[in-house]
Design a protein around this motif. Structure first.
Motif, PDB file in Angstrom:
ATOM      1  N   THR A  81       0.837  -1.204   0.000  1.00 36.40           N
ATOM      2  CA  THR A  81       0.000   0.000   0.000  1.00 36.40           C
ATOM      3  C   THR A  81       0.870   1.252   0.000  1.00 36.40           C
ATOM      4  O   THR A  81       0.599   2.214  -0.731  1.00 36.40           O
ATOM      5  N   ALA A  82       1.923   1.234   0.793  1.00 37.27           N
ATOM      6  CA  ALA A  82       2.835   2.382   0.828  1.00 37.27           C
ATOM      7  C   ALA A  82       3.541   2.558  -0.505  1.00 37.27           C
ATOM      8  O   ALA A  82       3.762   3.690  -0.959  1.00 37.27           O
ATOM      9  N   LEU A  83       3.897   1.444  -1.148  1.00 37.83           N
ATOM     10  CA  LEU A  83       4.554   1.525  -2.456  1.00 37.83           C
ATOM     11  C   LEU A  83       3.664   2.238  -3.466  1.00 37.83           C
ATOM     12  O   LEU A  83       4.131   3.101  -4.217  1.00 37.83           O
ATOM     13  N   VAL A  84       2.398   1.886  -3.488  1.00 38.83           N
ATOM     14  CA  VAL A  84       1.470   2.512  -4.434  1.00 38.83           C
ATOM     15  C   VAL A  84       1.347   4.003  -4.135  1.00 38.83           C
ATOM     16  O   VAL A  84       1.414   4.847  -5.044  1.00 38.83           O
ATOM     17  N   GLU A  85       1.190   4.340  -2.867  1.00 37.97           N
ATOM     18  CA  GLU A  85       1.044   5.746  -2.491  1.00 37.97           C
ATOM     19  C   GLU A  85       2.281   6.555  -2.866  1.00 37.97           C
ATOM     20  O   GLU A  85       2.177   7.618  -3.493  1.00 37.97           O
ATOM     21  N   GLU A  86       3.456   6.057  -2.531  1.00 41.07           N
ATOM     22  CA  GLU A  86       4.683   6.809  -2.744  1.00 41.07           C
ATOM     23  C   GLU A  86       5.068   6.857  -4.227  1.00 41.07           C
ATOM     24  O   GLU A  86       5.607   7.864  -4.701  1.00 41.07           O
ATOM     25  N   THR A  87       4.770   5.779  -4.956  1.00 40.98           N
ATOM     26  CA  THR A  87       5.039   5.786  -6.399  1.00 40.98           C
ATOM     27  C   THR A  87       4.171   6.828  -7.098  1.00 40.98           C
ATOM     28  O   THR A  87       4.640   7.584  -7.958  1.00 40.98           O
ATOM     29  N   THR A  88       2.909   6.875  -6.716  1.00 41.87           N
ATOM     30  CA  THR A  88       1.986   7.841  -7.321  1.00 41.87           C
ATOM     31  C   THR A  88       2.434   9.267  -7.021  1.00 41.87           C
ATOM     32  O   THR A  88       2.472  10.124  -7.923  1.00 41.87           O
ATOM     33  N   GLU A  89       2.790   9.528  -5.787  1.00 40.36           N
ATOM     34  CA  GLU A  89       3.235  10.871  -5.416  1.00 40.36           C
ATOM     35  C   GLU A  89       4.487  11.269  -6.190  1.00 40.36           C
ATOM     36  O   GLU A  89       4.581  12.396  -6.700  1.00 40.36           O
ATOM     37  N   TYR A 135      -7.246  -3.280  -1.447  1.00 39.92           N
ATOM     38  CA  TYR A 135      -7.678  -2.667  -2.699  1.00 39.92           C
ATOM     39  C   TYR A 135      -8.459  -1.376  -2.482  1.00 39.92           C
ATOM     40  O   TYR A 135      -8.447  -0.493  -3.345  1.00 39.92           O
ATOM     41  N   THR A 136      -9.149  -1.246  -1.365  1.00 41.42           N
ATOM     42  CA  THR A 136      -9.874  -0.002  -1.111  1.00 41.42           C
ATOM     43  C   THR A 136      -8.901   1.175  -1.061  1.00 41.42           C
ATOM     44  O   THR A 136      -9.132   2.216  -1.678  1.00 41.42           O
ATOM     45  N   ALA A 137      -7.801   0.992  -0.346  1.00 36.50           N
ATOM     46  CA  ALA A 137      -6.799   2.052  -0.256  1.00 36.50           C
ATOM     47  C   ALA A 137      -6.038   2.197  -1.566  1.00 36.50           C
ATOM     48  O   ALA A 137      -5.837   3.316  -2.057  1.00 36.50           O
ATOM     49  N   ILE A 138      -5.614   1.079  -2.148  1.00 35.07           N
ATOM     50  CA  ILE A 138      -4.820   1.135  -3.380  1.00 35.07           C
ATOM     51  C   ILE A 138      -5.598   1.813  -4.494  1.00 35.07           C
ATOM     52  O   ILE A 138      -5.048   2.606  -5.273  1.00 35.07           O
ATOM     53  N   GLY A 139      -6.909   1.526  -4.586  1.00 34.82           N
ATOM     54  CA  GLY A 139      -7.736   2.149  -5.611  1.00 34.82           C
ATOM     55  C   GLY A 139      -7.810   3.653  -5.477  1.00 34.82           C
ATOM     56  O   GLY A 139      -7.944   4.380  -6.470  1.00 34.82           O
ATOM     57  N   ASP A 140      -7.714   4.142  -4.239  1.00 35.33           N
ATOM     58  CA  ASP A 140      -7.730   5.588  -3.996  1.00 35.33           C
ATOM     59  C   ASP A 140      -6.361   6.222  -4.223  1.00 35.33           C
ATOM     60  O   ASP A 140      -6.268   7.395  -4.605  1.00 35.33           O
ATOM     61  N   LEU A 141      -5.310   5.463  -3.986  1.00 39.34           N
ATOM     62  CA  LEU A 141      -3.966   6.031  -3.980  1.00 39.34           C
ATOM     63  C   LEU A 141      -3.333   6.143  -5.362  1.00 39.34           C
ATOM     64  O   LEU A 141      -2.452   6.970  -5.576  1.00 39.34           O
ATOM     65  N   CYS A 142      -3.755   5.272  -6.304  1.00 43.89           N
ATOM     66  CA  CYS A 142      -3.217   5.376  -7.659  1.00 43.89           C
ATOM     67  C   CYS A 142      -4.275   5.993  -8.576  1.00 43.89           C
ATOM     68  O   CYS A 142      -5.366   6.336  -8.140  1.00 43.89           O
ATOM     69  N   GLN A 193       0.726   8.915 -15.147  1.00 43.62           N
ATOM     70  CA  GLN A 193      -0.318   7.985 -14.742  1.00 43.62           C
ATOM     71  C   GLN A 193       0.315   6.805 -14.006  1.00 43.62           C
ATOM     72  O   GLN A 193       1.264   6.201 -14.496  1.00 43.62           O
ATOM     73  N   VAL A 194      -0.222   6.469 -12.846  1.00 43.89           N
ATOM     74  CA  VAL A 194       0.222   5.307 -12.078  1.00 43.89           C
ATOM     75  C   VAL A 194      -0.972   4.380 -11.891  1.00 43.89           C
ATOM     76  O   VAL A 194      -2.016   4.786 -11.371  1.00 43.89           O
ATOM     77  N   THR A 195      -0.834   3.143 -12.363  1.00 38.74           N
ATOM     78  CA  THR A 195      -1.927   2.177 -12.282  1.00 38.74           C
ATOM     79  C   THR A 195      -1.447   0.905 -11.600  1.00 38.74           C
ATOM     80  O   THR A 195      -0.237   0.643 -11.501  1.00 38.74           O
ATOM     81  N   PHE A 196      -2.409   0.107 -11.154  1.00 38.72           N
ATOM     82  CA  PHE A 196      -2.101  -1.129 -10.427  1.00 38.72           C
ATOM     83  C   PHE A 196      -2.950  -2.251 -10.992  1.00 38.72           C
ATOM     84  O   PHE A 196      -4.164  -2.102 -11.166  1.00 38.72           O
ATOM     85  N   ASP A 197      -2.319  -3.395 -11.272  1.00 43.30           N
ATOM     86  CA  ASP A 197      -3.029  -4.552 -11.811  1.00 43.30           C
ATOM     87  C   ASP A 197      -3.657  -5.353 -10.676  1.00 43.30           C
ATOM     88  O   ASP A 197      -2.949  -5.875  -9.798  1.00 43.30           O
ATOM     89  N   ALA A 198      -4.989  -5.441 -10.707  1.00 44.19           N
ATOM     90  CA  ALA A 198      -5.742  -6.098  -9.639  1.00 44.19           C
ATOM     91  C   ALA A 198      -6.299  -7.433 -10.115  1.00 44.19           C
ATOM     92  O   ALA A 198      -6.556  -7.626 -11.301  1.00 44.19           O
TER      93      ALA A 198
END
Length: 360
Positions: free
Chosen positions: A138-146, A175-182, A156-161
């Protein structure tokens, strides 16, 4: 930017660009894409020069699962489409925040050096809820997006779910957090185990009801519909039938995929290979009304009966209609290079129909 001369460094809309190193005939094509279209058509490029024949009137993003091709980058930008990296890192390696920061910095630098527009995070590890890897992801997604949004405007930063958010294949992600963070989730609605897996019967790769149920589950746990892109398969699976009933139920050999489920042993087939085989098969194209998917049977040179399940314009169109009904952001496929892009008139019609099926 790394490797630029002072003379080649220009400032455009607040973005530092090294036109001296730009591989495009028009240096403006090395500028990052910043416009966002209302409907996303997300494409995975895996091999070859087939990209020259994509439906560029609708493609919005190309995710690179192949060696970097500067010609493709320039062409995608000329069509207003983003061109993004693929990012994959073992989660155990980025539990440490310093390692995580270093990995993200490497990806941002690579994207800048190649004039790319973001990254697709394709991480498919088993993760337990509440583990160190769970929080690190979750932190990886947040920090990568930032980092990407800061360093590459419009990126654009996306995540394969997975096709559903309920710990599919033991991937218990937040996924609730990851969907918001990317920027959005690309939902891989394929390789779905059939509901009757315990009977060891060949079945659809992406059965309609199970596919749509997955999106409803994402929405129910709080993922905003516009943060979801529907992924559909442009491939199918070939199963050997150890027993084939009169009503075309093909019993195959099982292989264990995870502690919570089994799949049949099948060989993946691209849509182009399927189209070359189906008309000469034992049955021709058949349709399963329950799973809403096509299939056919054929006999190999050793006398074995096979059953092939796949997706075609009819099955994809049924799913694509739910992109609009559920208010999703768009649609995409794995992968775009398995169509027949030759000059054969029948192949051209088949290929055009597959691209058209993506548009609800």
């Amino acid at each position: 930017m790394y490797g630029c001369t002072l003379q080649g460094l220009l400032l455009f809309l607040g973005v530092s660009l090294c036109w001296g190193d730009c591989p495009c005939s028009d240096p403006a094509l090395c500028q990052p894409i910043q416009d966002t279209r209302d409907f996303e058509v997300y494409v995975f490029h895996v091999r070859g020069k087939y990209w020259k024949n994509y439906d560029w009137d609708h493609v919005t993003t190309v995710a690179l699962f192949a060696p970097f091709d500067p010609e493709l980058m320039c062409f995608a930008h000329s069509k207003g489409a983003r061109f993004v990296l693929t990012g994959n890192v073992p989660l155990k390696d980025i539990v440490d925040p310093h390692n995580r920061t270093a990995w993200i910095a490497e990806q941002v630098k690579l994207a800048k050096d190649q004039y790319m527009d973001g990254i697709n995070l394709d991480i498919e590890e088993e993760v337990s809820t509440g583990s160190a890897e769970y929080y690190a992801l979750t932190a990886l997604v947040e920090e990568t997006t930032e980092a990407f949004h800061m360093e590459i405007p419009g990126s654009q930063v996306t995540f394969d779910a997975t096709y559903a958010p309920n710990c599919v294949y033991d991937r218990c992600y937040n996924y609730t957090a990851i969907g918001d963070l990317c920027d959005f989730l690309f939902v891989m609605s394929y390789d779905e185990p059939p509901e009757n897996w315990d009977l060891h019967l060949a079945a659809a790769n992406a059965a309609f009801n199970q596919t749509i149920a997955g999106y409803k589950q994402f929405i129910n746990i709080g993922v905003y519909p516009k943060n979801l892109v529907m992924g559909v398969p442009w491939y199918g699976y070939d199963y050997i039938c150890y027993n084939l009933t009169e009503d075309n139920q093909c019993k195959g050999k099982t292989s264990f995929r995870s502690a919570k489920g089994v799949n049949l042993e099948g060989s993946q087939m691209g849509y182009n290979a399927i189209m070359k085989q189906v008309n000469d098969s034992l049955t021709g194209r058949l349709w399963d009304k329950v799973q809403k998917a096509p299939f056919y049977n054929y006999k190999d040179t050793k006398g074995n009966i096979h059953q092939v399940w796949y997706d075609d314009p009819q099955s994809i169109s049924l799913k694509a209609a739910y992109v609009k009904k559920l208010g999703l952001r768009g649609i995409g496929m794995w992968q775009a290079d398995v169509l027949d892009y030759s000059d054969d008139p029948v192949a051209r019609q088949q290929t055009a129909a597959m691209w058209k099926a993506l548009l609800p």
